[in-house]
Enzyme design. Structure first.
Site, PDB file in Angstrom:
ATOM      1  N   ARG A  32      -3.611   6.529   0.248  1.00 59.01           N
ATOM      2  CA  ARG A  32      -4.129   7.757   0.864  1.00 59.01           C
ATOM      3  C   ARG A  32      -3.157   8.542   1.725  1.00 59.01           C
ATOM      4  O   ARG A  32      -3.403   9.705   1.999  1.00 59.01           O
ATOM      5  CB  ARG A  32      -5.376   7.427   1.685  1.00 59.01           C
ATOM      6  CG  ARG A  32      -6.591   7.207   0.833  1.00 59.01           C
ATOM      7  CD  ARG A  32      -7.693   6.582   1.618  1.00 59.01           C
ATOM      8  NE  ARG A  32      -7.275   5.259   2.076  1.00 59.01           N
ATOM      9  CZ  ARG A  32      -8.050   4.421   2.753  1.00 59.01           C
ATOM     10  NH1 ARG A  32      -9.263   4.784   3.073  1.00 59.01           N
ATOM     11  NH2 ARG A  32      -7.606   3.249   3.119  1.00 59.01           N
TER      12      ARG A  32
ATOM     13  N   TYR B 232     -14.183 -12.464   0.570  1.00 59.16           N
ATOM     14  CA  TYR B 232     -14.935 -11.254   0.184  1.00 59.16           C
ATOM     15  C   TYR B 232     -16.172 -11.618  -0.633  1.00 59.16           C
ATOM     16  O   TYR B 232     -17.232 -11.011  -0.477  1.00 59.16           O
ATOM     17  CB  TYR B 232     -14.057 -10.292  -0.622  1.00 59.16           C
ATOM     18  CG  TYR B 232     -13.166  -9.441   0.254  1.00 59.16           C
ATOM     19  CD1 TYR B 232     -13.691  -8.412   1.025  1.00 59.16           C
ATOM     20  CD2 TYR B 232     -11.792  -9.667   0.306  1.00 59.16           C
ATOM     21  CE1 TYR B 232     -12.880  -7.630   1.825  1.00 59.16           C
ATOM     22  CE2 TYR B 232     -10.963  -8.892   1.104  1.00 59.16           C
ATOM     23  CZ  TYR B 232     -11.523  -7.880   1.864  1.00 59.16           C
ATOM     24  OH  TYR B 232     -10.721  -7.109   2.657  1.00 59.16           O
TER      25      TYR B 232
ATOM     26  N   ASP C  73      -6.602  -3.235  -7.496  1.00 57.01           N
ATOM     27  CA  ASP C  73      -7.133  -3.799  -6.252  1.00 57.01           C
ATOM     28  C   ASP C  73      -7.389  -5.283  -6.458  1.00 57.01           C
ATOM     29  O   ASP C  73      -7.740  -5.701  -7.568  1.00 57.01           O
ATOM     30  CB  ASP C  73      -8.426  -3.091  -5.833  1.00 57.01           C
ATOM     31  CG  ASP C  73      -8.763  -3.413  -4.384  1.00 57.01           C
ATOM     32  OD1 ASP C  73      -8.285  -2.695  -3.487  1.00 57.01           O
ATOM     33  OD2 ASP C  73      -9.459  -4.423  -4.146  1.00 57.01           O
TER      34      ASP C  73
ATOM     35  N   ARG D 162      -7.512  11.606  -6.021  1.00 58.47           N
ATOM     36  CA  ARG D 162      -8.700  10.940  -5.481  1.00 58.47           C
ATOM     37  C   ARG D 162      -9.865  11.896  -5.309  1.00 58.47           C
ATOM     38  O   ARG D 162     -11.025  11.474  -5.295  1.00 58.47           O
ATOM     39  CB  ARG D 162      -8.342  10.359  -4.129  1.00 58.47           C
ATOM     40  CG  ARG D 162      -8.377   8.935  -3.841  1.00 58.47           C
ATOM     41  CD  ARG D 162      -9.268   8.007  -4.539  1.00 58.47           C
ATOM     42  NE  ARG D 162     -10.075   7.330  -3.542  1.00 58.47           N
ATOM     43  CZ  ARG D 162     -11.333   7.568  -3.315  1.00 58.47           C
ATOM     44  NH1 ARG D 162     -11.987   8.434  -4.055  1.00 58.47           N
ATOM     45  NH2 ARG D 162     -11.977   6.926  -2.373  1.00 58.47           N
TER      46      ARG D 162
ATOM     47  N   ARG E  80       0.822  -1.218   0.000  1.00 52.56           N
ATOM     48  CA  ARG E  80       0.000   0.000   0.000  1.00 52.56           C
ATOM     49  C   ARG E  80       0.854   1.265   0.000  1.00 52.56           C
ATOM     50  O   ARG E  80       0.472   2.277   0.582  1.00 52.56           O
ATOM     51  CB  ARG E  80      -0.952   0.051   1.198  1.00 52.56           C
ATOM     52  CG  ARG E  80      -2.153  -0.846   1.109  1.00 52.56           C
ATOM     53  CD  ARG E  80      -3.202  -0.287   0.148  1.00 52.56           C
ATOM     54  NE  ARG E  80      -4.194  -1.316  -0.116  1.00 52.56           N
ATOM     55  CZ  ARG E  80      -5.299  -1.479   0.607  1.00 52.56           C
ATOM     56  NH1 ARG E  80      -5.575  -0.668   1.583  1.00 52.56           N
ATOM     57  NH2 ARG E  80      -6.117  -2.440   0.319  1.00 52.56           N
TER      58      ARG E  80
HETATM   59  O1  CP3 Z   1       0.343   0.427  -3.297  1.00 49.78           O
HETATM   60  C1  CP3 Z   1      -0.294  -0.638  -3.385  1.00 49.78           C
HETATM   61  O2  CP3 Z   1      -0.234  -1.549  -2.526  1.00 49.78           O
HETATM   62  C2  CP3 Z   1      -1.046  -0.910  -4.657  1.00 49.78           C
HETATM   63  C3  CP3 Z   1      -2.449  -0.867  -4.652  1.00 49.78           C
HETATM   64  C4  CP3 Z   1      -3.320  -1.807  -3.840  1.00 49.78           C
HETATM   65  C5  CP3 Z   1      -4.631  -1.417  -3.468  1.00 49.78           C
HETATM   66  N1  CP3 Z   1      -5.253  -2.500  -2.914  1.00 49.78           N
HETATM   67  C6  CP3 Z   1      -5.226  -0.082  -3.696  1.00 49.78           C
HETATM   68  C7  CP3 Z   1      -6.244   0.375  -2.740  1.00 49.78           C
HETATM   69  C8  CP3 Z   1      -3.152  -3.138  -3.435  1.00 49.78           C
HETATM   70  C9  CP3 Z   1      -1.925  -4.036  -3.531  1.00 49.78           C
HETATM   71  C10 CP3 Z   1      -4.382  -3.566  -2.847  1.00 49.78           C
HETATM   72  C11 CP3 Z   1      -4.604  -4.929  -2.347  1.00 49.78           C
HETATM   73  C12 CP3 Z   1      -5.809  -5.210  -1.553  1.00 49.78           C
HETATM   74  N2  CP3 Z   1      -7.054  -4.698  -1.682  1.00 49.78           N
HETATM   75  C13 CP3 Z   1      -5.842  -6.183  -0.526  1.00 49.78           C
HETATM   76  C14 CP3 Z   1      -4.703  -7.060  -0.131  1.00 49.78           C
HETATM   77  C15 CP3 Z   1      -3.748  -6.340   0.736  1.00 49.78           C
HETATM   78  C16 CP3 Z   1      -4.248  -6.059   2.100  1.00 49.78           C
HETATM   79  O3  CP3 Z   1      -4.324  -4.851   2.424  1.00 49.78           O
HETATM   80  O4  CP3 Z   1      -4.494  -6.996   2.837  1.00 49.78           O
HETATM   81  C17 CP3 Z   1      -7.144  -6.191   0.005  1.00 49.78           C
HETATM   82  C18 CP3 Z   1      -7.640  -7.040   1.150  1.00 49.78           C
HETATM   83  C19 CP3 Z   1      -7.908  -5.253  -0.738  1.00 49.78           C
HETATM   84  C20 CP3 Z   1      -9.351  -4.932  -0.597  1.00 49.78           C
HETATM   85  C21 CP3 Z   1      -9.521  -3.530  -0.216  1.00 49.78           C
HETATM   86  N3  CP3 Z   1      -9.354  -2.451  -1.066  1.00 49.78           N
HETATM   87  C22 CP3 Z   1      -9.870  -3.021   1.050  1.00 49.78           C
HETATM   88  C23 CP3 Z   1     -10.115  -3.859   2.293  1.00 49.78           C
HETATM   89  C24 CP3 Z   1      -9.923  -1.621   0.935  1.00 49.78           C
HETATM   90  C25 CP3 Z   1     -10.355  -0.621   1.969  1.00 49.78           C
HETATM   91  C26 CP3 Z   1      -9.202  -0.388   2.868  1.00 49.78           C
HETATM   92  C27 CP3 Z   1      -9.293   0.894   3.608  1.00 49.78           C
HETATM   93  O5  CP3 Z   1      -8.281   1.155   4.258  1.00 49.78           O
HETATM   94  O6  CP3 Z   1     -10.290   1.618   3.521  1.00 49.78           O
HETATM   95  C28 CP3 Z   1      -9.555  -1.289  -0.388  1.00 49.78           C
HETATM   96  C29 CP3 Z   1      -9.437   0.075  -0.939  1.00 49.78           C
HETATM   97  C30 CP3 Z   1      -8.100   0.462  -1.512  1.00 49.78           C
HETATM   98  N4  CP3 Z   1      -7.398  -0.280  -2.393  1.00 49.78           N
HETATM   99  C31 CP3 Z   1      -7.395   1.683  -1.282  1.00 49.78           C
HETATM  100  C32 CP3 Z   1      -6.241   1.641  -2.066  1.00 49.78           C
HETATM  101  C33 CP3 Z   1      -5.190   2.710  -2.205  1.00 49.78           C
HETATM  102  C34 CP3 Z   1      -7.841   2.838  -0.392  1.00 49.78           C
HETATM  103  C35 CP3 Z   1      -9.100   3.410  -0.881  1.00 49.78           C
HETATM  104  C36 CP3 Z   1      -9.179   4.833  -1.408  1.00 49.78           C
HETATM  105  O7  CP3 Z   1      -8.323   5.418  -2.115  1.00 49.78           O
HETATM  106  O8  CP3 Z   1     -10.258   5.355  -1.115  1.00 49.78           O
END
Ligand code: CP3
Length: 331
Positions: free
Chosen positions: A17, A139, A62, A26, A13
């Site tokens: 954000r 999920y 994602d 965003r 990540r």
């Molecule tokens: O920099 C990176 O890692 C690349 C991008 C990336 C995202 N999601 C973008 C994202 C990666 C590798 C993921 C993987 C992902 N997504 C996982 C596996 C890794 C982990 O964290 O366990 C999972 C479980 C998800 C599903 C997911 N997507 C969730 C649970 C959420 C909400 C999390 C939160 O903190 O609110 C997301 C949203 C998400 N995916 C964001 C980003 C940058 C944040 C949302 C935003 O910009 O509003």
């Protein structure tokens, strides 16, 4: 495994954000819009490389994007995380899932990988990624976040045939998806089994192992190194590593030297991890102490990739990540 001058470091990540330049984009686009536009996704992929000086870039996408072509319905709502509008609750739904061809149905992700790989400096490899079958299934069944994984486990125990069908579908899908990212220029691939730690070792062996193994085998056939990541895997590590991966990603709940022992050395594996992301919110001396402790547990063994044990939290100061990169690189 090839020798490096310094311990390589990147952060899960690292695009997201906590970065002001990400938040600016965003404000104009939803998360899904950013994922759907390859030029923007590639631009976001590069942001942390420039800001932090990390040694690898992870593709901006994602793990849940394959749910769109699967017809499960995906949205992200502020504060609540992902929401699946048509979750899988009955065995019959599994056989009704449409076939998905990642190269065409997720062409926009592959395009983003191609654009990012082209734009990155040659010494910074692009990491492609996908969700592991278990984490995706959780999920798909829960329909969103959960603490207990009750619906997932109930489905697994009640409908074992449909469960294995679903896991097989996900294994083939993500295996092919990862291979397509490698063909587009990703030089490593990470399989995220973020929630697998909710399982007992016995349930992991019965319900998950063969499917992770298949996904990792398909990804590995692309010829690039594969990182197999999970959290809360301390008690699962022997089987988790047996499922595959050239690199095993672990979280902070297990010290790296203990993890290394459980993962074993035949075949030789690299280990990725494992700073607690919350340590980045600690006062600087405590953060430095924890970074040095991770390095001490790695003990200079070949094949340590420094990372967090899970993703960067949105409230993380950019300077804390910059400091970690400096310390890991020998500063
Ligand atoms: O920099 C990176 O890692 C690349 C991008 C990336 C995202 N999601 C973008 C994202 C990666 C590798 C993921 C993987 C992902 N997504 C996982 C596996 C890794 C982990 O964290 O366990 C999972 C479980 C998800 C599903 C997911 N997507 C969730 C649970 C959420 C909400 C999390 C939160 O903190 O609110 C997301 C949203 C998400 N995916 C964001 C980003 C940058 C944040 C949302 C935003 O910009 O509003």
């Amino acid at each position: 495994m090839q020798p490096t001058d310094v311990t390589p470091v990147w952060f899960m990540r690292q695009a997201g954000r906590y970065l002001p330049e990400y938040r600016t984009l965003r404000q104009k686009h939803s998360l899904l819009e950013l994922c759907h536009k390859p030029e923007l996704a590639a631009q976001i992929t590069l942001q942390p490389v420039e800001r932090l000086g990390v040694d690898a870039a992870i593709l901006f996408a994602d793990i849940l994007l394959p749910f769109e072509p699967l017809g499960l319905g995906l949205s992200f709502s502020a504060g609540e995380g992902p929401q699946i509008t048509r979750p899988i609750r009955e065995a019959g739904q599994v056989l009704d899932l449409p076939p998905v061809d990642p190269a065409t149905d997720l062409a926009y992700v592959i395009e983003a990988a191609r654009a990012a790989a082209r734009a990155l400096p040659p010494h910074v490899p692009l990491i492609g990624f996908a969700g592991a079958p278990f984490t995706l299934a959780s999920y798909a069944i829960e329909g969103g976040a959960t603490r207990t994984f009750a619906l997932t486990k109930r489905f697994m125990y009640t409908e074992p045939r449909a469960w294995h069908e679903l896991m097989q579908r996900f294994a083939e899908l993500v295996g092919g998806y990862l291979a397509a990212q490698a063909r587009a220029g990703a030089r490593a691939l990470q399989l995220f089994d973020s929630w697998v730690g909710c399982l007992s070792p016995a349930d992991y062996a019965t319900y998950v192992f063969p499917h992770s193994q298949r996904a990792l085998e398909l990804a590995g056939a692309s010829g690039v190194p594969v990182i197999h990541f999970g959290t809360d895997t301390a008690t699962l590590l022997v089987d988790f590593a047996r499922a595959g991966g050239d690199v095993i990603g672990v979280d902070w709940r297990v010290p790296l030297d203990v993890a290394w022992e459980r993962v074993g050395s035949s075949p030789a594996r690299a280990i990725q991890g494992n700073l607690d992301p919350v340590a980045l919110l600690a006062p600087r001396p405590e953060l430095e102490r924890q970074v040095r402790e991770v390095l001490a547990h790695a003990g200079g063994r070949p094949g340590h990739i420094f990372n967090l044990g899970h993703g960067v939290l949105p409230e993380t100061p950019v300077e804390a990540l910059q400091a970690v990169v400096e310390w890991v690189h020998g500063g």
